[in-house]
Enzyme design. Structure first.
Site, PDB file in Angstrom:
ATOM      1  N   SER A 132      -4.784  -2.711   6.774  1.00  0.00           N
ATOM      2  CA  SER A 132      -3.936  -3.265   5.716  1.00  0.00           C
ATOM      3  C   SER A 132      -4.366  -4.689   5.461  1.00  0.00           C
ATOM      4  O   SER A 132      -4.886  -5.362   6.356  1.00  0.00           O
ATOM      5  CB  SER A 132      -2.469  -3.247   6.159  1.00  0.00           C
ATOM      6  OG  SER A 132      -1.659  -4.051   5.306  1.00  0.00           O
ATOM      7  N   TYR A 145       3.634  -4.569  13.155  1.00  0.00           N
ATOM      8  CA  TYR A 145       2.698  -3.925  12.229  1.00  0.00           C
ATOM      9  C   TYR A 145       1.415  -4.737  12.065  1.00  0.00           C
ATOM     10  O   TYR A 145       0.300  -4.197  12.157  1.00  0.00           O
ATOM     11  CB  TYR A 145       3.391  -3.748  10.875  1.00  0.00           C
ATOM     12  CG  TYR A 145       2.588  -3.008   9.840  1.00  0.00           C
ATOM     13  CD1 TYR A 145       2.498  -1.624   9.869  1.00  0.00           C
ATOM     14  CD2 TYR A 145       1.943  -3.679   8.802  1.00  0.00           C
ATOM     15  CE1 TYR A 145       1.790  -0.921   8.909  1.00  0.00           C
ATOM     16  CE2 TYR A 145       1.227  -2.994   7.843  1.00  0.00           C
ATOM     17  CZ  TYR A 145       1.154  -1.619   7.895  1.00  0.00           C
ATOM     18  OH  TYR A 145       0.443  -0.942   6.939  1.00  0.00           O
TER      19      TYR A 145
END
Length: 256
Positions: A132, A145
């Site tokens: 990401s 995350y």
């Protein structure tokens, strides 16, 4: 047809990847959402999409998944690790267990699958790990995350070295990808003109943007000289210098 292993296939980008590649590969997928997997399977060619219900945070489930794959096929040609969870961070008091579980699913599962499936890697084997753009940038309450997605980058170049001449390993780092149509059940996206305009390409990303990049990285004829690399697919968002009251950007200070 070639064989692909895919994690996190039930929803979002994973669901889009399953749809995209089911026309050209046999897919062996894992997710813990059995209902979503069943519905997806009913929409895809019966002989090309095969699924296993399991939790990537549990080693027993990973082991069972590997055994199941080896019972189905003698060789795999692609591994796409898409599965990911987010347990927040400091602001919601995410626990040590939350942090470690996120690492298990988002990073550890990828390592486990490579370790235990490498014996059946085929010629021109390609591995794609989904990261990401948050591996370079952060927001508040994002520690679990972000840490896992940063680790994916390191795992990528480490695996590329260990698997030299045996498999190419690359990362795709998506920016804002609107996945409402690929959720289960489907969701409704509410995007403003400004949501699109802030992107350098003038629109928010769609899952097919990621599918096309993954397809490129899996194709040794097109990307055979690429390994250990990160491909950022974010419409140029991370390449903008953003300051308050410049170029239409406005910052509003909020209490945390």
């Amino acid at each position: 047809m070639k064989n692909m292993v895919l994690t996190g296939a039930a929803k979002g980008i994973g669901r889009a990847l399953a749809r995209h590649f089911s026309q050209q590969m046999h897919i062996y997928a894992i997710d813990q959402d059995e209902q979503a997997l069943k519905e997806l399977a009913s929409q895809l060619p019966k002989d090309s999409f095969h699924y296993f219900v399991g939790d990537l945070a549990k080693e027993a489930d990973l082991a069972a998944f590997v055994t199941w794959i080896k019972e189905q096929v003698d060789v795999i040609h692609a591994l796409v690790h898409n599965a990911a969870i987010d347990r927040g961070g400091l602001l919601n008091q995410a626990s040590y267990q939350d942090f470690m579980q996120t690492l298990q699913v988002n990073v550890g599962a990828a390592y486990y699958l490579v370790l235990h499936l490498s014996a059946i890697f085929g010629e021109e084997m390609a591995i794609v790990l989904l990261s990401s753009t948050r591996n370079h940038q952060s927001m508040p309450n994002n520690e679990t995350y972000v840490s896992s997605k940063g680790a994916i980058l390191s795992l990528t170049h480490a695996l590329a070295n260990s698997l030299k001449t045996k498999a190419r390993v690359n990362t795709v780092s998506p920016g804002w990808i609107e996945t409402a149509d690929f959720q289960h059940p489907k969701q409704t996206a509410s995007l403003s003109a400004d949501d699109h305009a802030q992107q350098l390409v003038g629109r928010v990303g769609v899952p097919e943007d990621i599918c096309q990049m993954v397809a490129f990285l899996l194709d040794s004829q097109k990307s055979g000289f690429i390994t250990g690399q990160e491909m950022i697919v974010d419409g140029g968002m991370t390449k903008q210098m953003i300051y308050h009251d410049e170029y239409g950007w406005t910052y509003h200070q909020n209490e945390q």
